[in-house]
Each structure stands twice: as structure tokens, then as C-alpha cells.
Design a protein around this motif. Structure first.
Motif, PDB file in Angstrom:
ATOM      1  N   VAL A   1      34.445  41.605  38.439  1.00  0.00           N
ATOM      2  CA  VAL A   1      34.307  40.684  39.156  1.00  0.00           C
ATOM      3  C   VAL A   1      35.336  40.588  40.221  1.00  0.00           C
ATOM      4  N   LEU A   2      36.583  41.189  40.215  1.00  0.00           N
ATOM      5  CA  LEU A   2      37.226  41.310  41.240  1.00  0.00           C
ATOM      6  C   LEU A   2      36.739  42.201  42.142  1.00  0.00           C
ATOM      7  N   GLY A   3      36.021  43.369  41.926  1.00  0.00           N
ATOM      8  CA  GLY A   3      35.063  44.223  42.685  1.00  0.00           C
ATOM      9  C   GLY A   3      34.124  43.408  43.677  1.00  0.00           C
ATOM     10  N   VAL A   4      33.603  42.488  42.948  1.00  0.00           N
ATOM     11  CA  VAL A   4      32.474  41.862  43.852  1.00  0.00           C
ATOM     12  C   VAL A   4      33.193  40.774  44.874  1.00  0.00           C
ATOM     13  N   LEU A   5      34.039  40.123  44.122  1.00  0.00           N
ATOM     14  CA  LEU A   5      35.036  39.246  45.188  1.00  0.00           C
ATOM     15  C   LEU A   5      35.354  40.159  46.437  1.00  0.00           C
ATOM     16  N   MET A   6      36.062  41.259  46.095  1.00  0.00           N
ATOM     17  CA  MET A   6      36.543  41.950  47.180  1.00  0.00           C
ATOM     18  C   MET A   6      35.575  42.538  48.222  1.00  0.00           C
ATOM     19  N   ARG A   7      34.496  43.021  47.815  1.00  0.00           N
ATOM     20  CA  ARG A   7      33.380  43.481  48.464  1.00  0.00           C
ATOM     21  C   ARG A   7      32.831  42.280  49.506  1.00  0.00           C
ATOM     22  N   ARG A   8      32.782  40.910  48.953  1.00  0.00           N
ATOM     23  CA  ARG A   8      32.338  40.057  49.771  1.00  0.00           C
ATOM     24  C   ARG A   8      33.565  39.367  50.768  1.00  0.00           C
TER      25      ARG A   8
ATOM     26  N   ALA B   1      37.242  40.488  50.761  1.00  0.00           N
ATOM     27  CA  ALA B   1      38.373  41.210  50.940  1.00  0.00           C
ATOM     28  C   ALA B   1      39.450  40.553  50.600  1.00  0.00           C
ATOM     29  N   GLY B   2      40.913  40.938  50.660  1.00  0.00           N
ATOM     30  CA  GLY B   2      42.081  40.358  50.508  1.00  0.00           C
ATOM     31  C   GLY B   2      42.377  40.512  49.092  1.00  0.00           C
ATOM     32  N   LEU B   3      43.040  41.443  48.617  1.00  0.00           N
ATOM     33  CA  LEU B   3      43.360  41.903  47.207  1.00  0.00           C
ATOM     34  C   LEU B   3      44.345  40.777  46.658  1.00  0.00           C
ATOM     35  N   ASP B   4      45.236  40.319  47.523  1.00  0.00           N
ATOM     36  CA  ASP B   4      46.152  39.026  46.891  1.00  0.00           C
ATOM     37  C   ASP B   4      45.215  37.863  46.451  1.00  0.00           C
ATOM     38  N   SER B   5      44.502  37.287  47.420  1.00  0.00           N
ATOM     39  CA  SER B   5      43.835  36.122  47.158  1.00  0.00           C
ATOM     40  C   SER B   5      42.745  36.409  46.043  1.00  0.00           C
ATOM     41  N   CYS B   6      42.017  37.455  45.982  1.00  0.00           N
ATOM     42  CA  CYS B   6      40.952  37.740  44.888  1.00  0.00           C
ATOM     43  C   CYS B   6      41.405  38.062  43.759  1.00  0.00           C
ATOM     44  N   GLU B   7      42.586  38.637  43.609  1.00  0.00           N
ATOM     45  CA  GLU B   7      43.155  39.017  42.305  1.00  0.00           C
ATOM     46  C   GLU B   7      43.700  37.908  41.534  1.00  0.00           C
ATOM     47  N   ASP B   8      44.200  37.083  42.207  1.00  0.00           N
ATOM     48  CA  ASP B   8      44.872  35.667  41.998  1.00  0.00           C
ATOM     49  C   ASP B   8      43.670  34.857  41.292  1.00  0.00           C
ATOM     50  N   ALA B   9      42.613  34.734  42.016  1.00  0.00           N
ATOM     51  CA  ALA B   9      41.519  33.842  41.700  1.00  0.00           C
ATOM     52  C   ALA B   9      40.868  34.610  40.464  1.00  0.00           C
ATOM     53  N   VAL B  10      40.742  35.682  40.303  1.00  0.00           N
ATOM     54  CA  VAL B  10      40.095  36.333  38.757  1.00  0.00           C
ATOM     55  C   VAL B  10      41.105  36.065  37.988  1.00  0.00           C
TER      56      VAL B  10
ATOM     57  N   LEU C   1      32.508  35.047  37.571  1.00  0.00           N
ATOM     58  CA  LEU C   1      32.327  35.098  39.137  1.00  0.00           C
ATOM     59  C   LEU C   1      32.214  33.855  39.633  1.00  0.00           C
ATOM     60  N   THR C   2      31.641  32.693  39.145  1.00  0.00           N
ATOM     61  CA  THR C   2      31.570  31.296  39.631  1.00  0.00           C
ATOM     62  C   THR C   2      32.950  30.648  39.643  1.00  0.00           C
ATOM     63  N   VAL C   3      33.514  30.616  38.486  1.00  0.00           N
ATOM     64  CA  VAL C   3      34.875  30.141  38.530  1.00  0.00           C
ATOM     65  C   VAL C   3      35.891  30.949  39.324  1.00  0.00           C
ATOM     66  N   ALA C   4      35.759  32.162  39.548  1.00  0.00           N
ATOM     67  CA  ALA C   4      37.006  32.865  40.345  1.00  0.00           C
ATOM     68  C   ALA C   4      36.632  32.493  41.821  1.00  0.00           C
TER      69      ALA C   4
END
Length: 419
Positions: free
Chosen positions: A18-25, A27-36, A61-64
Motif C-alpha cells: 500500500v505504501l508503494g502505491v501511494l508513493m508511486r502516485r 511521492a513524499g515518504l513522510d506523509s505517505c508512511e504516516d497515512a499507511v 488503500l482507500t483508508v490510507a
């Protein structure tokens, strides 16, 4: 995360996807990782009550994605352009209409690519080893900051700062969510392997605290090594790393005395070794060595562990083969700890005097390392000098940082003294 063990395992498997999908779309490790992480927490608290959703990945993915929207809205004006891009994303995409979500079984090719890319990012060369380990456990392992802090016996705020600094350093280094260049891939992969081995080793012999072992960390190291093996099935060193972990972990139950002290290999009850893990690790390293000409340090260490595992006792061990493997290891990956291990094999083949002479070669490099003095104590006992052995054990105890190892070394010193 807490909760049902089956749910925990599933969430840790899905977290990097899930984190990989968010980051591909976005970017931003901080925000994406916190969301996951927030999505994982929601799942851990809601699923036991409501039941597991039909498509767990789509749910996460939806919740993140929603959590990411909240995070983006709360950031400063310079991030509002990113928010606008995000909010313009079609709802069907956020709901998981991508092909990757259609498969509720094993991960597809893009998931595998994302997870491997995430491993490379967490083990970025701009980070210290401790930061690489913490970020890997958080982003790829799916562990909470509190869980990582407990595993390393540090306050949670300290670990939170370490993870936060690691994310900032990744961003400052200009790292992108993309595989490393082909020319750098080999070296970057070696760093990933080293980080996974550090995680396993911290669980197998804790660097601090009262307990000798932290099985949660060693188990996570093995899980991540299995994951890396699935992602790179043709990499011989990855196979060697997994085999080494399995063969080492197979001895875990026999390594701890009733009082929690260390039980060294020479004193272990081999009937307590996990023979299924031994068989898996031995089979893996034998197949790997039979099909590769590129010997690496993990393969050779696994081969040494396999020789130990095949012996019914210390005296039945093929020490000549172990010495030959150490000589190869010293050529492939020279270092003082490798030389120390080789010194033990020299002593078992050529006698304690030869082993002690071999330890002299690393006396300077390992002068403050407890294992050097513990090995010296053992070899001095073998050579018939109990007084010098007791002194060596006491010195080792002063340098040891783990309470269980200290207890063992103190006991050895008293025994050598005749008490």
C-alpha cells in the motif's frame, strides 16, 4: 499493532504494498508512511469487531488515501498544489479500481517492484545503520514506533525522533521512489541485506537489556529475508542470507539457560534444535552453492552453520571443513570478527596454542569487544591455564552489554577460578 496474530501478519504483508502505491502516485515518504500507519491502526482496531473486509488491500488503500488527504490539507501553503493534484484523482482510483487491487491473493508484479523499491529507499546510503533499521521496520515491516522502541529498549520519543530524522535525511538526499541505477544496484542490495541481518542479529543476541534474545525482531528479520528472497529468487547472496538466519534461529531454544543466561554452542542440548528449520536452511544453502560460482559472505556463513547443524556433538563436528570455509570467508569478506571465528576453528584443528596465536592478530582491533576476550578465555581453558582464562572471562564481562551474556561470562570466570 496488537490484536489477532493472523491479522497482524496480513497487515505487515500488505503495508509495503500500500505504501508503494501511494508513493508511486503522490511521492513524499513522510506523509505517505504516516497515512499507511494510521490505516494499519484503523484496521487493527476495527477488523476484529467488524470482520476482515473481502478485499483487505483495497480497504487499506482507500483508508490510507483518505488519511493522506487529511495530512495534505493540514500542511503549509507550498503543499497545496500537491493537494489539488491529489483531490483531482478520480474516486474510482482511490477506491482501488487499479488492476493491482483486482487480485486478492499474492502480490502482483507491481507490488513486488514497489516493495523492493521501498526496501532500497529505507536503506538509502545517506542514512546511518540505526536509521536504516528503524525505517525498514516501520515502513516495510509495518511495526509501530512503540513496537520498534520496545524492541530496541529505547524510549518511544527517542525512536520517533530517529524515524523522523531518517525521513528528513531521505528527502534532503533527493531520493526518489524509484529503483537504483543499474550500476548501483548490487551495492545497494548488499546494504539491504546487511540491514535485514542487523535486524535478525539484534533479535538473536540483543545488544542491551536483560534478555538474551528478542524473538519478535529475529522473526521479523526472517520474514523480511523471505520477502526479499521471493522478490529476488535468483540472487545467491539473498538465498545465503535467509539460509544463515534459518540455521542460526534453529538453535534458539537451546541457547538460553533456565536463569536466562547464554548457553554456548559447545554446551547446547542439540535435541532442542529445530530440525525443520535446520533442514530448510541446509537444503537452501546446498541448492544455492550447487548453482552459483559467485560465493558471498552470507553463503559461506550459512555453509559453516550447516556443518555445525549436521554434527551430533562438538567432537563430531567437521572442524577441518569449517576451517576451510573460514579461510574462504576471510578472502571474500575479511574482518576481525571473521578472523576471530577462524581462530576458533584453528584451535579445534591444530590445538589451542595455534588458536591463541591466531587471536593475537586481531587483539588490537577487538581489544574492547567482549567476544574476543570470551574466545581467549575458552582457548586458555583448553590450553590448561584456568587463572588466565578467568581473567579473560572477567574482561569479557566488563565489555558485554547484554545482561544474559554478562551472567554467563561471570559464571565462566567463577568456574575457571574453581568456585
Amino acid at each position: 499493532m496488537g490484536g489477532n496474530p493472523g491479522t497482524e501478519d496480513l497487515l505487515r504483508e500488505l503495508a509495503p504494498q500500500v505504501l508503494g502505491v501511494l508513493m508511486r502516485r503522490y511521492a513524499g515518504l513522510d506523509s505517505c508512511e504516516d497515512a499507511v500507519q494510521e490505516a494499519l491502526l484503523d484496521a487493527a482496531t476495527q477488523w476484529p469487531a467488524t470482520g476482515r473486509p473481502d478485499n483487505p488491500r483495497a480497504w487499506l488503500l482507500t483508508v490510507a488515501s483518505r488519511r493522506l488527504a487529511d495530512i495534505l490539507r493540514s500542511e503549509s501553503a507550498r503543499r497545496r498544489r500537491e493537494e489539488a493534484i491529489y483531490l483531482a484523482t478520480p474516486p474510482a482510483v482511490l477506491a482501488g479500481a487499479d488492476a493491482w487491487l483486482a487480485d486478492t491473493g499474492t502480490a502482483g508484479a507491481s507490488d513486488s517492484d514497489d516493495t523492493l523499491t521501498l526496501l532500497f529507499l529505507c536503506c538509502h546510503p545517506a542514512l546511518s545503520q540505526s536509521s536504516q533499521v528503524a525505517l525498514t521496520l516501520r515502513a516495510v515491516g509495518g511495526l509501530s514506533t512503540a513496537e520498534i522502541a520496545r524492541a530496541f529498549v529505547v524510549p518511544e520519543p527517542t525512536m520517533a525522533q530517529r524515524i523522523s530524522r531518517a525521513k528528513q535525511q531521505v528527502r534532503a538526499a533527493g531520493a526518489r521512489f524509484a529503483p537504483p541505477e543499474a550500476a548501483d544496484r548490487g551495492q545497494r542490495l548488499r546494504v539491504v541485506q546487511q540491514v535485514l541481518y542487523l535486524i535478525f542479529n539484534e533479535g538473536y543476541v540483543a545488544s542491551a537489556g536483560e534478555d538474551l534474545q528478542r524473538t519478535d525482531l529475529s522473526a521479523e528479520g526472517i520474514r523480511l529475508a523471505r520477502l526479499l528472497r521471493r522478490l529476488l529468487p535468483d540472487d545467491a547472496e539473498t538465498a545465503g542470507l535467509l539460509a544463515l538466519m534459518l540455521l542460526t534461529d534453529a538453535r534458539r531454544a537451546a541457547r538460553v539457560a533456565p536463569d536466562g543466561a547464554l548457553v554456548p554452542l559447545v554446551e547446547q542440548d542439540r535435541a532442542r534444535w529445530d530440525r525443520s528449520l535446520m533442514a530448510e536452511g541446509t537444503g537452501l544453502i546446498e541448492r544455492t552453492l550447487a548453482t552459483t560460482s559467485a560465493l558471498g559472505p552470507y553463503q559461506l556463513q550459512a555453509a559453516i552453520a550447516a556443518v555445525h547443524g549436521e554434527a551430533a556433538s562438538v567432537t563430531d563436528t567437521d572442524w577441518a571443513e569449517i576451517l576451510a570455509l573460514y579461510e574462504l570467508l576471510a578472502q571474500v569478506s575479511p574482518g576481525p570478527l571473521v578472523s576471530l571465528g577462524k581462530a576458533v576453528a584453528v584451535a579445534m584443528v591444530h590445538g589451542p596454542a595455534a588458536g591463541l596465536a591466531a587471536t593475537d592478530e586481531v587483539a588490537g582491533a577487538l581489544a574492547r569487544h567482549h567476544r574476543f576476550h570470551a574466545v581467549r578465555g575458552h582457548l586458555l581453558e583448553m590450553s590448561g591455564d584456568p587463572a588466565a582464562a578467568a581473567d579473560a572471562y572477567r574482561t569479557a564481562g566488563r565489555y558485554a552489554t547484554n545482561a544474559a551474556e554478562k551472567r554467563y561470562l561471570g559464571r565462566q570466570a567463577r568456574r575457571a577460578d574453581g568456585h
